[in-house]
Design a protein around this motif. Sequence first.
Motif, PDB file in Angstrom:
ATOM      1  N   MET A 186      50.755  82.309  34.420  1.00 34.94           N
ATOM      2  CA  MET A 186      52.203  82.108  34.487  1.00 34.94           C
ATOM      3  C   MET A 186      52.536  80.763  35.131  1.00 34.94           C
ATOM      4  O   MET A 186      52.012  80.443  36.205  1.00 34.94           O
ATOM      5  CB  MET A 186      52.861  83.234  35.299  1.00 34.94           C
ATOM      6  N   ASP A 187      53.378  80.002  34.490  1.00 36.58           N
ATOM      7  CA  ASP A 187      53.862  78.735  35.042  1.00 36.58           C
ATOM      8  C   ASP A 187      55.030  79.051  35.971  1.00 36.58           C
ATOM      9  O   ASP A 187      56.130  79.373  35.519  1.00 36.58           O
ATOM     10  CB  ASP A 187      54.293  77.820  33.892  1.00 36.58           C
ATOM     11  N   LYS A 188      54.773  78.999  37.295  1.00 32.12           N
ATOM     12  CA  LYS A 188      55.802  79.394  38.260  1.00 32.12           C
ATOM     13  C   LYS A 188      57.037  78.506  38.174  1.00 32.12           C
ATOM     14  O   LYS A 188      58.172  78.981  38.301  1.00 32.12           O
ATOM     15  CB  LYS A 188      55.235  79.364  39.687  1.00 32.12           C
ATOM     16  N   PHE A 189      56.820  77.209  37.962  1.00 33.92           N
ATOM     17  CA  PHE A 189      57.946  76.278  37.873  1.00 33.92           C
ATOM     18  C   PHE A 189      58.839  76.636  36.690  1.00 33.92           C
ATOM     19  O   PHE A 189      60.067  76.727  36.805  1.00 33.92           O
ATOM     20  CB  PHE A 189      57.423  74.852  37.745  1.00 33.92           C
ATOM     21  N   GLN A 190      58.223  76.865  35.540  1.00 37.66           N
ATOM     22  CA  GLN A 190      59.010  77.227  34.365  1.00 37.66           C
ATOM     23  C   GLN A 190      59.659  78.595  34.549  1.00 37.66           C
ATOM     24  O   GLN A 190      60.807  78.814  34.136  1.00 37.66           O
ATOM     25  CB  GLN A 190      58.130  77.245  33.114  1.00 37.66           C
ATOM     26  N   ALA A 191      58.953  79.511  35.173  1.00 38.76           N
ATOM     27  CA  ALA A 191      59.501  80.849  35.400  1.00 38.76           C
ATOM     28  C   ALA A 191      60.759  80.778  36.258  1.00 38.76           C
ATOM     29  O   ALA A 191      61.741  81.502  36.012  1.00 38.76           O
ATOM     30  CB  ALA A 191      58.453  81.743  36.060  1.00 38.76           C
ATOM     31  N   MET A 192      60.761  79.929  37.278  1.00 36.14           N
ATOM     32  CA  MET A 192      61.953  79.758  38.104  1.00 36.14           C
ATOM     33  C   MET A 192      63.104  79.171  37.295  1.00 36.14           C
ATOM     34  O   MET A 192      64.253  79.586  37.441  1.00 36.14           O
ATOM     35  CB  MET A 192      61.639  78.883  39.317  1.00 36.14           C
ATOM     36  N   GLN A 193      62.811  78.202  36.445  1.00 31.51           N
ATOM     37  CA  GLN A 193      63.852  77.616  35.598  1.00 31.51           C
ATOM     38  C   GLN A 193      64.444  78.660  34.665  1.00 31.51           C
ATOM     39  O   GLN A 193      65.664  78.720  34.466  1.00 31.51           O
ATOM     40  CB  GLN A 193      63.274  76.456  34.792  1.00 31.51           C
ATOM     41  N   VAL A 194      63.573  79.493  34.083  1.00 32.69           N
ATOM     42  CA  VAL A 194      64.042  80.556  33.190  1.00 32.69           C
ATOM     43  C   VAL A 194      64.901  81.553  33.957  1.00 32.69           C
ATOM     44  O   VAL A 194      65.975  81.965  33.498  1.00 32.69           O
ATOM     45  CB  VAL A 194      62.850  81.265  32.528  1.00 32.69           C
ATOM     46  N   PHE A 195      64.444  81.942  35.139  1.00 28.71           N
ATOM     47  CA  PHE A 195      65.183  82.903  35.955  1.00 28.71           C
ATOM     48  C   PHE A 195      66.570  82.368  36.312  1.00 28.71           C
ATOM     49  O   PHE A 195      67.574  83.085  36.180  1.00 28.71           O
ATOM     50  CB  PHE A 195      64.399  83.224  37.221  1.00 28.71           C
ATOM     51  N   ILE A 196      66.651  81.115  36.722  1.00 26.62           N
ATOM     52  CA  ILE A 196      67.938  80.512  37.063  1.00 26.62           C
ATOM     53  C   ILE A 196      68.864  80.519  35.847  1.00 26.62           C
ATOM     54  O   ILE A 196      70.056  80.838  35.943  1.00 26.62           O
ATOM     55  CB  ILE A 196      67.747  79.077  37.587  1.00 26.62           C
ATOM     56  N   ALA A 197      68.326  80.180  34.683  1.00 30.50           N
ATOM     57  CA  ALA A 197      69.155  80.144  33.472  1.00 30.50           C
ATOM     58  C   ALA A 197      69.692  81.532  33.132  1.00 30.50           C
ATOM     59  O   ALA A 197      70.866  81.686  32.763  1.00 30.50           O
ATOM     60  CB  ALA A 197      68.357  79.591  32.303  1.00 30.50           C
ATOM     61  N   VAL A 198      68.857  82.556  33.258  1.00 30.43           N
ATOM     62  CA  VAL A 198      69.300  83.925  32.960  1.00 30.43           C
ATOM     63  C   VAL A 198      70.410  84.349  33.919  1.00 30.43           C
ATOM     64  O   VAL A 198      71.413  84.935  33.518  1.00 30.43           O
ATOM     65  CB  VAL A 198      68.118  84.913  33.027  1.00 30.43           C
ATOM     66  N   VAL A 199      70.224  84.037  35.212  1.00 27.61           N
ATOM     67  CA  VAL A 199      71.245  84.407  36.207  1.00 27.61           C
ATOM     68  C   VAL A 199      72.557  83.690  35.916  1.00 27.61           C
ATOM     69  O   VAL A 199      73.631  84.296  35.916  1.00 27.61           O
ATOM     70  CB  VAL A 199      70.754  84.075  37.629  1.00 27.61           C
ATOM     71  N   GLU A 200      72.497  82.399  35.656  1.00 22.90           N
ATOM     72  CA  GLU A 200      73.720  81.618  35.477  1.00 22.90           C
ATOM     73  C   GLU A 200      74.419  81.926  34.158  1.00 22.90           C
ATOM     74  O   GLU A 200      75.635  81.817  34.060  1.00 22.90           O
ATOM     75  CB  GLU A 200      73.404  80.127  35.585  1.00 22.90           C
ATOM     76  N   GLN A 201      73.659  82.345  33.170  1.00 20.74           N
ATOM     77  CA  GLN A 201      74.255  82.693  31.886  1.00 20.74           C
ATOM     78  C   GLN A 201      74.580  84.183  31.771  1.00 20.74           C
ATOM     79  O   GLN A 201      75.275  84.595  30.848  1.00 20.74           O
ATOM     80  CB  GLN A 201      73.314  82.298  30.746  1.00 20.74           C
TER      81      GLN A 201
END
Length: 303
Positions: free
Chosen positions: A1-16
């Motif tokens: 798992m790419d932790k950096f990308q996972a955080m970016q994905v998580f932020i996008a899901v929360v904000e959207q």
Amino acid sequence: MDKFQAMQVFIAVVEQSSFTRAAEQLQMPRASVTLSIKQLETHLGTRLLQRTTRQVNTTADGDAYYQRCVRLLADLEETESAFSHSLLNPRGKLRINLQGSLGKSFVVPALPGFSAKYPLIELEVGMSDRLVDLVREGVDCVLRGGELRDSSMIARRVALMTQITCASSAYLQKHGVPITLDDLPAHLAVNYFSSQTGRNMDFEFVIGGKTQTLPLKGQLAVNDVDAYVAGAEAGYGLIQLPRFHVAAQLAAGSMQEVLPELRPPPMPVSILYPHHRQLSPRVRVFVEWLTELMQKHADKFKA
């Protein structure tokens, strides 16, 4: 798992508040977004999101993790910008939202100059007069006129716009020119209603340094500046707005200012952006450019 990308994905899901919209924003398959969140929750050993049929919300742990992710990524971007040329050549997508009249009259015509200076920034421009949830809608910054009520945002005031009370010359010829506030109950107004509350906004007059509000009756209410001006031009009554909106009509004589000694208070113009985006080189250069642009037009706002 790419932790950096996972955080970016998580932020996008929360904000959207949506896996689908997050996938569209990140230009990823929805299945990849879903898998990334599942892997992240498994790695952390806690549930971050609550899914319903309509939207996605954070759990208590998810909200705490979101706040930390935002700070970490902002710090990372700031660190990278300090050791690179990203401030000279910022890149990426910048999502902005402009108040319609300000955007069409001043900002959009000047955007080619910004794009020429920063060719690696891709602009996504929305226009509306409604309040925008910057975090949830993934907007980097907004330009708005009016008093600010959201203290959670960073705000930079960039202009003050002179406001006037006016009406079409045809309306005033038919109904007479009001000389004092006592004359106003005999007049009609084009009312401007709030998109959030549905309530008409009162007219305002500065008397002895204090602002006095006054509701006026009318046959027409709108929530768009262009429609507001058009309603006045059609003879529906008095309006109050920044003078630049009707400068051409005033010069042509088709509209006239009334009660010039009792003008409304000036309307502030501000740029707003979330705390966690203040360090982004893209936002930083755009805010500086927009501030300079608004200052160049200061004479038009005060005329």
